[in-house]
Write an enzyme that holds these catalytic residues in place. Structure first.
Site, PDB file in Angstrom:
ATOM      1  N   LYS A  35      -2.167   6.202  -4.276  1.00  0.00           N
ATOM      2  CA  LYS A  35      -3.297   7.118  -4.012  1.00  0.00           C
ATOM      3  C   LYS A  35      -3.056   8.492  -4.610  1.00  0.00           C
ATOM      4  CE  LYS A  35      -3.746   4.733   0.410  1.00  0.00           C
ATOM      5  NZ  LYS A  35      -2.392   4.579   0.960  1.00  0.00           N
ATOM      6  N   ASP A  45       0.835  -1.207   0.000  1.00  0.00           N
ATOM      7  CA  ASP A  45       0.000   0.000   0.000  1.00  0.00           C
ATOM      8  C   ASP A  45       0.872   1.260   0.000  1.00  0.00           C
ATOM      9  OD1 ASP A  45      -2.748   1.229   0.427  1.00  0.00           O
ATOM     10  OD2 ASP A  45      -1.559   2.180   2.017  1.00  0.00           O
ATOM     11  N   HIS A  49      -7.223   9.635  -2.226  1.00  0.00           N
ATOM     12  CA  HIS A  49      -6.711   9.507  -0.853  1.00  0.00           C
ATOM     13  C   HIS A  49      -7.654  10.123   0.174  1.00  0.00           C
ATOM     14  CE1 HIS A  49      -2.608   9.157   1.367  1.00  0.00           C
ATOM     15  NE2 HIS A  49      -3.602   8.947   2.200  1.00  0.00           N
TER      16      HIS A  49
HETATM   17  N1  NAP Z   1      -5.597   6.042   3.491  1.00  0.00           N
HETATM   18  C1  NAP Z   1      -5.123   6.740   4.492  1.00  0.00           C
HETATM   19  O1  NAP Z   1      -5.477   7.921   4.698  1.00  0.00           O
HETATM   20  C2  NAP Z   1      -4.149   6.100   5.441  1.00  0.00           C
HETATM   21  C3  NAP Z   1      -3.902   6.688   6.691  1.00  0.00           C
HETATM   22  C4  NAP Z   1      -2.997   6.047   7.538  1.00  0.00           C
HETATM   23  C5  NAP Z   1      -2.365   4.879   7.154  1.00  0.00           C
HETATM   24  N2  NAP Z   1      -2.608   4.351   5.913  1.00  0.00           N
HETATM   25  C6  NAP Z   1      -1.946   3.091   5.465  1.00  0.00           C
HETATM   26  O2  NAP Z   1      -2.126   2.109   6.463  1.00  0.00           O
HETATM   27  C7  NAP Z   1      -0.869   1.595   6.879  1.00  0.00           C
HETATM   28  C8  NAP Z   1      -0.931   1.144   8.323  1.00  0.00           C
HETATM   29  O3  NAP Z   1      -1.352   2.170   9.169  1.00  0.00           O
HETATM   30  P1  NAP Z   1      -0.392   2.808  10.271  1.00  0.00           P
HETATM   31  O4  NAP Z   1       1.007   2.590   9.825  1.00  0.00           O
HETATM   32  O5  NAP Z   1      -0.821   4.163  10.528  1.00  0.00           O
HETATM   33  O6  NAP Z   1      -0.726   2.036  11.588  1.00  0.00           O
HETATM   34  P2  NAP Z   1      -0.596   0.544  12.163  1.00  0.00           P
HETATM   35  O7  NAP Z   1      -0.249  -0.417  11.092  1.00  0.00           O
HETATM   36  O8  NAP Z   1      -1.812   0.370  12.973  1.00  0.00           O
HETATM   37  O9  NAP Z   1       0.623   0.701  13.163  1.00  0.00           O
HETATM   38  C9  NAP Z   1       1.946   0.773  12.727  1.00  0.00           C
HETATM   39  C10 NAP Z   1       2.834   0.926  13.945  1.00  0.00           C
HETATM   40  O10 NAP Z   1       2.683  -0.222  14.787  1.00  0.00           O
HETATM   41  C11 NAP Z   1       3.939  -0.782  15.113  1.00  0.00           C
HETATM   42  N3  NAP Z   1       3.808  -2.236  14.957  1.00  0.00           N
HETATM   43  C12 NAP Z   1       3.702  -2.935  13.810  1.00  0.00           C
HETATM   44  N4  NAP Z   1       3.562  -4.238  14.052  1.00  0.00           N
HETATM   45  C13 NAP Z   1       3.587  -4.384  15.385  1.00  0.00           C
HETATM   46  C14 NAP Z   1       3.483  -5.504  16.242  1.00  0.00           C
HETATM   47  N5  NAP Z   1       3.355  -6.738  15.749  1.00  0.00           N
HETATM   48  N6  NAP Z   1       3.538  -5.293  17.574  1.00  0.00           N
HETATM   49  C15 NAP Z   1       3.690  -4.052  18.077  1.00  0.00           C
HETATM   50  N7  NAP Z   1       3.777  -2.935  17.315  1.00  0.00           N
HETATM   51  C16 NAP Z   1       3.737  -3.104  15.979  1.00  0.00           C
HETATM   52  C17 NAP Z   1       4.929  -0.229  14.103  1.00  0.00           C
HETATM   53  O11 NAP Z   1       6.165   0.003  14.734  1.00  0.00           O
HETATM   54  P3  NAP Z   1       7.495  -0.836  14.270  1.00  0.00           P
HETATM   55  O12 NAP Z   1       7.870  -0.276  12.928  1.00  0.00           O
HETATM   56  O13 NAP Z   1       8.481  -0.489  15.336  1.00  0.00           O
HETATM   57  O14 NAP Z   1       7.132  -2.298  14.243  1.00  0.00           O
HETATM   58  C18 NAP Z   1       4.283   1.073  13.622  1.00  0.00           C
HETATM   59  O15 NAP Z   1       4.775   2.167  14.360  1.00  0.00           O
HETATM   60  C19 NAP Z   1       0.090   2.766   6.596  1.00  0.00           C
HETATM   61  O16 NAP Z   1       1.422   2.365   6.587  1.00  0.00           O
HETATM   62  C20 NAP Z   1      -0.434   3.248   5.264  1.00  0.00           C
HETATM   63  O17 NAP Z   1       0.022   2.418   4.216  1.00  0.00           O
HETATM   64  C21 NAP Z   1      -3.508   4.922   5.065  1.00  0.00           C
END
Ligand code: NAP
Length: 318
Positions: free
Chosen positions: A83, A49, A116
């Protein structure tokens, strides 16, 4: 409850239910995102993504290129999403934005292209154009016109599928009603503390695949306050995890998969990248799913504050 590893889209493509997120809040070393994506592909992720505004598509593209050259994957094995950014909502600008992303990714097409955010910013090179008082300079494009630009991208073979992100149900319906090519995916924030269930149900009933971003509750977001709940620390999540010999993150991700969602967790850590992909050798029973559902607090981690005040700001409705 059995969970599919892929879901069917109307185009005939299949979207892998466990994808790899590439937006990070950390300003890592150069090459760190390339390393993370390569690791994810090595572990088995086949859905990546991306977005124009993440500013790391060159590194993601490099990881894809090296993985293909090393024989780990073929392009056709991979489902790549990108996006459209808010500064390119004018119909003719949509295709240009996608072409620019494709150039950075080093690809001739993506599998999925999403709007987006339904809020438009002033067009130009600055992704975050601001007035002198720090407020965003908005633009006002009809979202239906932007959607026509998305359809143009399918016609030009630049993307195989198109969809939405951060739209509310009224905005989703407006696009469905006006579309020649229907949106096939919507990506919105979802995790057990923000079940977003009204929107999920609305979209699933209309045959949109729903992707959960921030599936782990974005635990390391810099704007998290000390009063904010921490999903992975919730006693019930830890209890279920320990009873199953799994981690809290695996329980949360499995729960989302059992709701029929696609998930795109992000991690920069090889062990956690692997952990987040190992979700198919256990399941949550009905009682455990109920306990997870009870965590819902309508708690949004991503409020898109910079878009507040625009008439299309999406989060005043479900
Ligand atoms: N469409 C939109 O507007 C939008 C908005 C936000 C996000 N997104 C997409 O969604 C993806 C995921 O969302 P997100 O990155 O915000 O949040 P998330 O996946 O809920 O959380 C990511 C965070 O959690 C930690 N993490 C990952 N695996 C873990 C585990 N097994 N145990 C403990 N901590 C863990 C990571 O740290 P470490 O790196 O230290 O593991 C990272 O800081 C984004 O990367 C992006 O591609 C889209």
């Amino acid at each position: 409850m059995p969970v599919s590893r892929e879901l069917q889209l109307p185009s005939g493509d299949r979207i892998p239910t466990v994808g790899f997120g590439t937006w990070t809040m950390w300003r890592g070393e150069k090459g760190e995102m390339c390393k993370a994506v390569k690791e994810a592909i090595k572990v088995g992720y086949r859905h990546i993504d991306c977005a124009w505004v993440y500013k790391n598509q060159e590194e993601v593209g490099q990881a894809i290129k090296e993985s293909i050259e090393e024989g780990t994957i073929k392009r056709e094995d991979l489902f790549v999403t990108t996006k459209l950014w808010n500064t390119a909502h004018r119909r003719e600008a949509v295709k240009e934005n996608l072409k620019n992303s494709l150039a950075l990714l080093g690809l001739s097409y993506v599998n999925l292209f999403l709007i987006h955010v339904p809020v438009s910013f002033k067009e130009g090179d600055d992704d975050f154009p601001k007035h002198s008082d720090g407020k965003m300079i908005f633009a006002h494009h009809d979202l239906v016109d932007t959607w026509k630009g998305m359809e143009d991208c399918v016609d030009a073979d630049l993307t195989r599928n198109i969809g939405l992100s951060n739209f509310n149900h009224l905005q989703v319906q407006r696009i469905i009603d006006a579309s020649r090519i229907r949106p096939s995916v919507i990506q919105v924030e979802i995790n057990p503390m923000f079940s977003n269930s009204q929107l999920v149900e609305y979209c699933q009933k209309r045959d949109l695949v729903v992707t959960a971003y921030g599936p782990l509750g974005a635990p390391n977001r810099p704007w998290k306050t000390k009063d904010d709940p921490t999903l992975l620390e919730e006693p019930v999540v830890k209890q279920i995890a320990s009873a199953k010999g799994k981690t809290a993150a695996q329980v949360v991700l499995r729960c989302l998969l059992q709701r029929g969602l696609v998930i795109i967790p992000q991690s920069s850590n090889p062990a956690r990248i692997k952990e987040n992909f190992e979700l198919f050798d256990f399941e949550l029973n009905e009682d455990e799913m109920k306990k997870m559902a009870a965590l819902d607090r309508n708690f949004r981690a991503y409020c898109e504050d910079i878009c507040m005040g625009h008439p299309e700001y999406p989060f005043n409705d479900f």
